[in-house]
Design a protein around this motif. Sequence first.
Motif, PDB file in Angstrom:
ATOM      1  N   SER A  28      30.086   1.220 -22.026  1.00 15.61           N
ATOM      2  CA  SER A  28      28.758   1.514 -22.566  1.00 15.61           C
ATOM      3  C   SER A  28      27.683   1.221 -21.530  1.00 15.61           C
ATOM      4  CB  SER A  28      28.510   0.735 -23.858  1.00 15.61           C
ATOM      5  OG  SER A  28      28.923  -0.583 -23.719  1.00 15.61           O
ATOM      6  N   LEU A  29      27.925   0.218 -20.683  1.00 16.78           N
ATOM      7  CA  LEU A  29      26.981  -0.080 -19.602  1.00 16.78           C
ATOM      8  C   LEU A  29      26.860   1.119 -18.658  1.00 16.78           C
ATOM      9  CD1 LEU A  29      25.270  -2.245 -18.172  1.00 16.78           C
ATOM     10  CD2 LEU A  29      27.302  -2.914 -16.933  1.00 16.78           C
ATOM     11  N   CYS A  30      27.996   1.603 -18.185  1.00 12.46           N
ATOM     12  CA  CYS A  30      27.986   2.716 -17.229  1.00 12.46           C
ATOM     13  C   CYS A  30      27.375   3.973 -17.848  1.00 12.46           C
ATOM     14  CB  CYS A  30      29.402   3.039 -16.759  1.00 12.46           C
ATOM     15  SG  CYS A  30      30.118   1.745 -15.782  1.00 12.46           S
ATOM     16  N   SER A  31      27.799   4.284 -19.069  1.00 17.39           N
ATOM     17  CA  SER A  31      27.329   5.551 -19.648  1.00 17.39           C
ATOM     18  C   SER A  31      25.834   5.513 -19.911  1.00 17.39           C
ATOM     19  CB  SER A  31      28.097   5.865 -20.923  1.00 17.39           C
ATOM     20  OG  SER A  31      27.916   4.839 -21.847  1.00 17.39           O
ATOM     21  N   ILE A 153      33.221  -0.931 -11.899  1.00 20.42           N
ATOM     22  CA  ILE A 153      32.579  -1.619 -10.774  1.00 20.42           C
ATOM     23  C   ILE A 153      32.155  -0.601  -9.716  1.00 20.42           C
ATOM     24  CG2 ILE A 153      32.982  -3.207  -8.848  1.00 20.42           C
ATOM     25  CD1 ILE A 153      34.669  -4.879 -10.783  1.00 20.42           C
ATOM     26  N   ALA A 154      33.041   0.372  -9.456  1.00 18.76           N
ATOM     27  CA  ALA A 154      32.710   1.408  -8.474  1.00 18.76           C
ATOM     28  C   ALA A 154      31.459   2.180  -8.914  1.00 18.76           C
ATOM     29  CB  ALA A 154      33.885   2.366  -8.307  1.00 18.76           C
ATOM     30  N   VAL A 155      31.427   2.563 -10.188  1.00 17.54           N
ATOM     31  CA  VAL A 155      30.270   3.311 -10.706  1.00 17.54           C
ATOM     32  C   VAL A 155      28.990   2.490 -10.580  1.00 17.54           C
ATOM     33  CG1 VAL A 155      29.215   4.193 -12.817  1.00 17.54           C
ATOM     34  CG2 VAL A 155      31.568   4.795 -12.265  1.00 17.54           C
ATOM     35  N   LEU A 156      29.082   1.208 -10.964  1.00 19.28           N
ATOM     36  CA  LEU A 156      27.903   0.338 -10.884  1.00 19.28           C
ATOM     37  C   LEU A 156      27.417   0.197  -9.449  1.00 19.28           C
ATOM     38  CD1 LEU A 156      28.624  -2.580 -13.367  1.00 19.28           C
ATOM     39  CD2 LEU A 156      26.809  -0.877 -13.476  1.00 19.28           C
ATOM     40  N   ALA A 157      28.366   0.006  -8.522  1.00 15.84           N
ATOM     41  CA  ALA A 157      27.994  -0.177  -7.118  1.00 15.84           C
ATOM     42  C   ALA A 157      27.279   1.063  -6.597  1.00 15.84           C
ATOM     43  CB  ALA A 157      29.238  -0.466  -6.281  1.00 15.84           C
ATOM     44  N   VAL A 158      27.848   2.223  -6.867  1.00 14.85           N
ATOM     45  CA  VAL A 158      27.235   3.472  -6.411  1.00 14.85           C
ATOM     46  C   VAL A 158      25.849   3.623  -7.025  1.00 14.85           C
ATOM     47  CG1 VAL A 158      27.377   5.984  -6.582  1.00 14.85           C
ATOM     48  CG2 VAL A 158      29.385   4.674  -5.946  1.00 14.85           C
ATOM     49  N   ALA A 191      27.735  14.110 -10.499  1.00 14.78           N
ATOM     50  CA  ALA A 191      28.703  14.844 -11.317  1.00 14.78           C
ATOM     51  C   ALA A 191      30.026  14.083 -11.397  1.00 14.78           C
ATOM     52  CB  ALA A 191      28.914  16.234 -10.751  1.00 14.78           C
ATOM     53  N   VAL A 192      30.492  13.579 -10.258  1.00 14.98           N
ATOM     54  CA  VAL A 192      31.773  12.862 -10.242  1.00 14.98           C
ATOM     55  C   VAL A 192      31.681  11.597 -11.091  1.00 14.98           C
ATOM     56  CG1 VAL A 192      33.394  11.594  -8.780  1.00 14.98           C
ATOM     57  CG2 VAL A 192      32.482  13.778  -8.011  1.00 14.98           C
ATOM     58  N   ILE A 193      30.592  10.846 -10.929  1.00 18.14           N
ATOM     59  CA  ILE A 193      30.430   9.613 -11.704  1.00 18.14           C
ATOM     60  C   ILE A 193      30.403   9.922 -13.198  1.00 18.14           C
ATOM     61  CG2 ILE A 193      28.922   7.675 -12.198  1.00 18.14           C
ATOM     62  CD1 ILE A 193      27.903   7.774  -9.430  1.00 18.14           C
ATOM     63  N   VAL A 194      29.661  10.967 -13.554  1.00 13.72           N
ATOM     64  CA  VAL A 194      29.557  11.330 -14.965  1.00 13.72           C
ATOM     65  C   VAL A 194      30.939  11.646 -15.532  1.00 13.72           C
ATOM     66  CG1 VAL A 194      28.743  13.141 -16.527  1.00 13.72           C
ATOM     67  CG2 VAL A 194      27.174  12.132 -14.891  1.00 13.72           C
ATOM     68  N   ALA A 195      31.721  12.406 -14.775  1.00 10.84           N
ATOM     69  CA  ALA A 195      33.063  12.757 -15.242  1.00 10.84           C
ATOM     70  C   ALA A 195      33.919  11.510 -15.428  1.00 10.84           C
ATOM     71  CB  ALA A 195      33.719  13.715 -14.255  1.00 10.84           C
ATOM     72  N   VAL A 196      33.854  10.601 -14.462  1.00  9.09           N
ATOM     73  CA  VAL A 196      34.651   9.369 -14.551  1.00  9.09           C
ATOM     74  C   VAL A 196      34.251   8.573 -15.790  1.00  9.09           C
ATOM     75  CG1 VAL A 196      35.056   7.123 -13.473  1.00  9.09           C
ATOM     76  CG2 VAL A 196      35.097   9.189 -12.084  1.00  9.09           C
ATOM     77  N   ILE A 197      32.939   8.434 -15.998  1.00 12.40           N
ATOM     78  CA  ILE A 197      32.467   7.657 -17.142  1.00 12.40           C
ATOM     79  C   ILE A 197      32.927   8.289 -18.452  1.00 12.40           C
ATOM     80  CG2 ILE A 197      30.414   7.006 -18.445  1.00 12.40           C
ATOM     81  CD1 ILE A 197      28.992   6.691 -15.785  1.00 12.40           C
ATOM     82  N   ILE A 198      32.888   9.604 -18.516  1.00 11.09           N
ATOM     83  CA  ILE A 198      33.236  10.264 -19.775  1.00 11.09           C
ATOM     84  C   ILE A 198      34.722  10.124 -20.084  1.00 11.09           C
ATOM     85  CG2 ILE A 198      33.496  12.578 -20.762  1.00 11.09           C
ATOM     86  CD1 ILE A 198      30.575  12.965 -19.632  1.00 11.09           C
ATOM     87  N   VAL A 199      35.544  10.228 -19.045  1.00 12.84           N
ATOM     88  CA  VAL A 199      36.979  10.013 -19.271  1.00 12.84           C
ATOM     89  C   VAL A 199      37.218   8.576 -19.734  1.00 12.84           C
ATOM     90  CG1 VAL A 199      39.225   9.934 -18.154  1.00 12.84           C
ATOM     91  CG2 VAL A 199      37.676  11.817 -17.685  1.00 12.84           C
ATOM     92  N   LEU A 200      36.495   7.638 -19.136  1.00 16.96           N
ATOM     93  CA  LEU A 200      36.619   6.239 -19.561  1.00 16.96           C
ATOM     94  C   LEU A 200      36.159   6.082 -21.015  1.00 16.96           C
ATOM     95  CD1 LEU A 200      35.266   4.122 -16.577  1.00 16.96           C
ATOM     96  CD2 LEU A 200      37.614   4.337 -17.359  1.00 16.96           C
TER      97      LEU A 200
END
Lengths: 283, 246
Positions: A28-31, A153-158, A191-200
């Motif tokens: 929920s944090l990332c999204s 963590i990767a998403v947050l760092a980016v 786009a890549v981050i969004v896709a990763v978050i949505i799969v998560l």
Amino acid sequence: MPELIEKLSFYLDFPFVRYAIIVGVLVSLCSSLLGVTLVLKRYSYIGDGLSHVAFGALSIAAVLKITNNMLLILPVTVAVAVLLLCTGKNARIKGDAAIAMVSVGALAIGYLLMNVFSTSANISGDVCTTLFGSTSILTLRVEEVYLCVALSIAVLAVFILFYHKIFAITFDENFAQATGVNTTIFNLLIAVIVAVIIVLAMNLVGALLVSALVVFPSLSAMRVFKSFFAVTVASAIISVVCSLIGIVVAILAGTPVGSTIVAADIVAFGLFYSISLIRDKRV
Amino acid sequence: MNSEDIQKKNLSQNSQRKPWSESDRATELTAHTSLLKCRQLTLGYGSKDLVRDLDYDINAGDYLCIVGRNGSGKTTFLRGIAGLLKPKSGVIELCDGLSRNQIGYLPQMTIVQKDFPASVEEIVLSAFQGKHRLLPFYRKAHRDCAMECMALTRTESLAKSCFRELSGGQKQRVLLARALCAAERLLLLDEPVTGLDPESTETMYRIIEELHQKGMTVVMVTHDVDTALDDATRVLDFNKISTKEK
């Protein structure tokens, strides 16, 4: 009340409950962080579209009997996200129409495949579980939790590293490009981050409710706060708090996790909306 | 001569100078230093060409107004110069060591921006993102420069305000401040006074004229032919270009 706390601490002793809370908070944090950008770029519905794509990929993985279905779901979702977010203004079929097409198409094909090649006796049950994520967050394995933590963590760092670039592109892509920001690369990154978050997030609330995680916290924050930084931080806090409340209530009351979290988000939105109304009247 | 020197020189000379006079400062100081050259330039969307085989130079110190009726290709030309539209044929060459991140750009406002939750300071500071590959935090120098640009555009008192709550004129001045932060040598303005009341329009033009006095090269797309003729040192009329070709 004391028995509720007792019940909660009883449940907290189970590792799967702790996993659910860890994953829930991170997702929920990332999204919510990316949600602010997506809502402002008028891509609110991309969460829904991509989650249906992930659902389609999931059913293909099931038909092909791929055991580690992440290997198929993640690349397919990333590819579609790039297609939707990066073709941008020059595409023949624009933003919302493209998302609608992909979303409905993937859902239909996914359900079709599951129906035709089904190996399970309870198809509608399976589909319902994937769409609403009714129990999947409570059946997480340790590896999945690690994967989720690493990706978050990767998403947050980016996000933190490129926060100002993301702001510049969200506010005015033309200006950013004209003054030397490589917008193509950053749109790709988003786009890549969004896709990763949505799969998560699919694991947490299921495909249907992913949009809610993306949209509600940022819209609530936007009602009240006036700078992008404040909106981003508030959106993250709202999202995490709502998810925690949602998970706890779901465990105690035995309701579906995903829907309970979204209900908490709706309540928060109502609250923030009222605050903005009251404040505007007074001024 | 180093381009920074030119700018500094312009700044110092102009501080004592009365409003811009016939003894063209641009020709005195930086005569024939082209910042940008267009050769055989063709621009357009799809199968439609809006600018055809254009040869044109923009020189340092110019205040160039681009006029013409709707659809004559003014904005298309500006987007081409700004690097947002790839030429179909021909070249746009940045000369004299000019690079993309020394150009400031004021695009027409989009619907997204009108209700964007961001403070004025955040927006102005975002101009620096093009100058660094990675800029996770703004330094004091950035903040000082942003304040300076906000002072020049009379928006310094708005620094902490929310962009969506400003008036049309204020919004436009904030976007000008952002363009100014990015612009070290060239400022591109796309119809900066559209939708502004006469008073705000007047302020806007005065600010732009001041910037030009301080040595900034200005390229402005406008419908306002009178102002174009009053303030500008050069005028590019797209009506004439297209009629000539027909």
